[in-house]
Design an enzyme around this catalytic site. Structure first.
Site, short mmCIF file in Angstrom:
data_model
loop_
_atom_site.label_atom_id
_atom_site.label_comp_id
_atom_site.label_asym_id
_atom_site.label_seq_id
_atom_site.Cartn_x
_atom_site.Cartn_y
_atom_site.Cartn_z
N ASP A 15 0.83 -1.21 0.00
CA ASP A 15 0.00 0.00 0.00
C ASP A 15 0.87 1.25 0.00
O ASP A 15 1.99 1.24 0.51
CB ASP A 15 -0.90 -0.05 1.25
CG ASP A 15 -2.07 0.90 1.15
OD1 ASP A 15 -2.33 1.44 0.04
OD2 ASP A 15 -2.73 1.12 2.17
N GLY A 16 0.31 2.32 -0.56
CA GLY A 16 0.97 3.63 -0.45
C GLY A 16 1.62 4.14 -1.72
O GLY A 16 2.30 5.17 -1.69
N ASN A 17 1.38 3.47 -2.84
CA ASN A 17 1.95 3.96 -4.10
C ASN A 17 1.43 5.35 -4.45
O ASN A 17 2.17 6.22 -4.88
CB ASN A 17 1.59 3.02 -5.26
CG ASN A 17 2.23 1.67 -5.13
OD1 ASN A 17 3.14 1.49 -4.34
ND2 ASN A 17 1.74 0.71 -5.90
N TRP A 20 2.92 7.99 -2.23
CA TRP A 20 4.33 8.20 -2.59
C TRP A 20 4.42 9.19 -3.76
O TRP A 20 5.25 10.10 -3.74
CB TRP A 20 4.95 6.86 -2.99
CG TRP A 20 6.42 6.89 -3.24
CD1 TRP A 20 7.41 6.61 -2.34
CD2 TRP A 20 7.07 7.20 -4.48
NE1 TRP A 20 8.64 6.75 -2.94
CE2 TRP A 20 8.46 7.11 -4.25
CE3 TRP A 20 6.63 7.57 -5.75
CZ2 TRP A 20 9.41 7.36 -5.24
CZ3 TRP A 20 7.56 7.83 -6.75
CH2 TRP A 20 8.94 7.71 -6.49
N HIS A 32 2.78 3.66 -8.84
CA HIS A 32 2.63 2.24 -9.16
C HIS A 32 3.88 1.71 -9.86
O HIS A 32 4.31 0.58 -9.64
CB HIS A 32 1.40 2.00 -10.02
CG HIS A 32 0.11 2.32 -9.31
ND1 HIS A 32 -0.13 1.89 -8.03
CD2 HIS A 32 -0.99 3.03 -9.67
CE1 HIS A 32 -1.33 2.31 -7.63
NE2 HIS A 32 -1.86 3.02 -8.61
N SER A 60 -7.01 -5.73 -6.19
CA SER A 60 -8.14 -6.33 -5.47
C SER A 60 -9.41 -6.27 -6.31
O SER A 60 -9.49 -5.51 -7.28
CB SER A 60 -8.35 -5.60 -4.14
OG SER A 60 -9.02 -4.38 -4.36
N GLU A 62 -11.88 -4.85 -5.51
CA GLU A 62 -12.43 -3.49 -5.33
C GLU A 62 -11.67 -2.44 -6.16
O GLU A 62 -12.16 -1.34 -6.36
CB GLU A 62 -12.36 -3.08 -3.85
CG GLU A 62 -13.39 -3.77 -2.94
CD GLU A 62 -13.09 -5.26 -2.74
OE1 GLU A 62 -11.91 -5.61 -2.58
OE2 GLU A 62 -14.04 -6.06 -2.77
N TRP A 64 -11.24 -2.13 -9.19
CA TRP A 64 -11.90 -1.73 -10.45
C TRP A 64 -12.64 -0.41 -10.26
O TRP A 64 -12.97 0.26 -11.24
CB TRP A 64 -12.90 -2.79 -10.91
CG TRP A 64 -12.28 -4.12 -11.22
CD1 TRP A 64 -12.33 -5.23 -10.44
CD2 TRP A 64 -11.52 -4.49 -12.39
NE1 TRP A 64 -11.65 -6.27 -11.04
CE2 TRP A 64 -11.15 -5.85 -12.24
CE3 TRP A 64 -11.12 -3.80 -13.55
CZ2 TRP A 64 -10.40 -6.53 -13.20
CZ3 TRP A 64 -10.37 -4.48 -14.50
CH2 TRP A 64 -10.03 -5.82 -14.32
N LEU A 126 11.80 -20.05 -4.52
CA LEU A 126 10.69 -19.28 -3.95
C LEU A 126 9.40 -19.47 -4.77
O LEU A 126 9.43 -19.44 -6.00
CB LEU A 126 11.06 -17.78 -3.95
CG LEU A 126 9.97 -16.81 -3.47
CD1 LEU A 126 9.85 -16.86 -1.95
CD2 LEU A 126 10.26 -15.39 -3.93
N ARG A 195 1.77 -5.07 6.13
CA ARG A 195 1.06 -4.04 5.38
C ARG A 195 1.89 -2.76 5.44
O ARG A 195 2.30 -2.33 6.52
CB ARG A 195 -0.33 -3.79 5.93
CG ARG A 195 -1.05 -2.70 5.12
CD ARG A 195 -2.54 -2.62 5.35
NE ARG A 195 -3.11 -1.72 4.35
CZ ARG A 195 -4.33 -1.78 3.89
NH1 ARG A 195 -5.15 -2.70 4.32
NH2 ARG A 195 -4.76 -0.92 2.99
C1 FPP Z 1 -1.67 0.28 -3.45
O1 FPP Z 1 -1.28 1.61 -3.44
C2 FPP Z 1 -1.16 -0.45 -4.60
C3 FPP Z 1 -1.91 -0.99 -5.63
C4 FPP Z 1 -3.36 -0.89 -5.69
C5 FPP Z 1 -1.28 -1.73 -6.73
C6 FPP Z 1 -0.02 -2.40 -6.35
C7 FPP Z 1 0.60 -3.15 -7.44
C8 FPP Z 1 1.93 -3.21 -7.67
C9 FPP Z 1 2.93 -2.46 -6.87
C10 FPP Z 1 2.56 -4.07 -8.65
C11 FPP Z 1 1.72 -4.84 -9.63
C12 FPP Z 1 2.13 -6.25 -9.67
C13 FPP Z 1 2.75 -6.93 -10.65
C14 FPP Z 1 2.88 -8.39 -10.49
C15 FPP Z 1 3.38 -6.32 -11.85
P1 FPP Z 1 -2.43 2.70 -3.45
O2 FPP Z 1 -2.64 3.14 -4.86
O3 FPP Z 1 -3.64 2.17 -2.76
O4 FPP Z 1 -1.76 3.84 -2.62
P2 FPP Z 1 -2.49 4.94 -1.73
O5 FPP Z 1 -3.17 4.18 -0.62
O6 FPP Z 1 -1.36 5.78 -1.27
O7 FPP Z 1 -3.45 5.66 -2.63
#
Ligand code: FPP
Length: 247
Positions: A15-17, A20, A32, A60, A62, A64, A126, A195
């Site tokens: 979480d947190g992309n 960031w 992402h 997830s 959700e 979508w 792994l 998490r």
């Molecule tokens: C949550 O951050 C992250 C996601 C919803 C997507 C995460 C997916 C990846 C890092 C990689 C994808 C996987 C593969 C196998 C290529 P957020 O957008 O909910 O962050 P926020 O809570 O700060 O808004």
């Protein structure tokens, strides 16, 4: 690290992309992209540390609901990273498995998921499990449907029923028997769920499997997560006393 007890099965809610990227005044999709880089770097490290199963929450059921722009950026990112992931897996003897309902993805993505699984199926290092279009409740619902279908076809595996005959409802469906209909059949429940970005919830991740998992929350945003932070989380896990309902 020598004295640490390394959990065999670790799962991560990445979480947190978005945060960031926002902190840097960049669009969410940049977050992402950085998140994918962090994940790519972590895979060989997780194997090296001694983790046997690493499950990550990539998308997830959700997700979508996010803007069409963000959903399609995530799909494109997957298209790009699928090739890199395959290379990483081949170099590091990693076997890739997907959980979740893949049928909702565009056809080319379904094909690419299948390719990742087939090409790495013989790898013995792994086991890297990607949860994509995954929801814990949806997984349990689909498992119930599979069980009903097996029942209707007279095809319930003997070992799923308490008396070992495979006859239901004369014998009871065991917990392990039901679990064998889940997407995670054959993958041990997570010992540790991590998490990132400080949120205190499981968000429909591994709902059945998390019953006795230890949960470690880190404030790090996912793109800043690395092997060092993984080891710190494992250290925190080592301080826990797992009782599984006993005393
Ligand atoms: C949550 O951050 C992250 C996601 C919803 C997507 C995460 C997916 C990846 C890092 C990689 C994808 C996987 C593969 C196998 C290529 P957020 O957008 O909910 O962050 P926020 O809570 O700060 O808004």
């Amino acid at each position: 690290m020598d004295e640490m007890n390394i959990p065999a099965s670790v799962a991560i809610i990445m979480d947190g992309n978005g945060r960031w990227a926002k902190k840097r005044g960049l669009p969410r999709s940049f977050g992402h992209k950085e998140g994918c880089k962090a994940l790519e770097a972590l895979i060989p490290e997780a194997g090296r540390i001694g983790i046997k199963y690493l499950t990550v929450y990539a998308f997830s059921t959700e997700n979508w609901k996010r803007s069409q722009e963000e959903v399609s950026a995530l799909m494109d990112l997957f298209r790009y990273y699928a090739g890199r992931l395959l290379k990483k897996a081949e170099e590091n003897n990693v076997r890739i498995t997907f959980i979740g309902d893949r049928t909702r993805f565009p056809e080319d993505i379904v094909a690419s998921i299948e390719k990742l699984e087939t090409k790495t199926s013989g790898n013995t290092g792994l086991r890297f499990v990607v949860a994509a279009n995954y929801g814990g409740r949806d997984e349990i619902r689909r498992a119930a449907v599979r069980f009903a279908e097996a029942y209707a076809a007279g095809n319930i595996p003997e070992e799923c029923i308490s008396d070992g005959t495979g006859r239901f409802p004369e014998g009871e469906l065991t917990e392990a028997g039901f679990a064998s209909f889940l997407d995670t059949a054959g993958i041990p429940d997570p010992d540790l769920i991590i998490r990132t970005s400080g949120e205190l919830r499981l968000s429909n991740f591994l709902t059945w499997q998390s019953a006795y998992s230890e949960i470690v929350i880190t404030d790090r945003l996912w793109p800043d997560f690395n092997a060092e932070e993984l080891l710190r989380c494992i250290e925190e896990y080592n301080g826990r006393n797992r009782r599984f309902g006993g005393v």
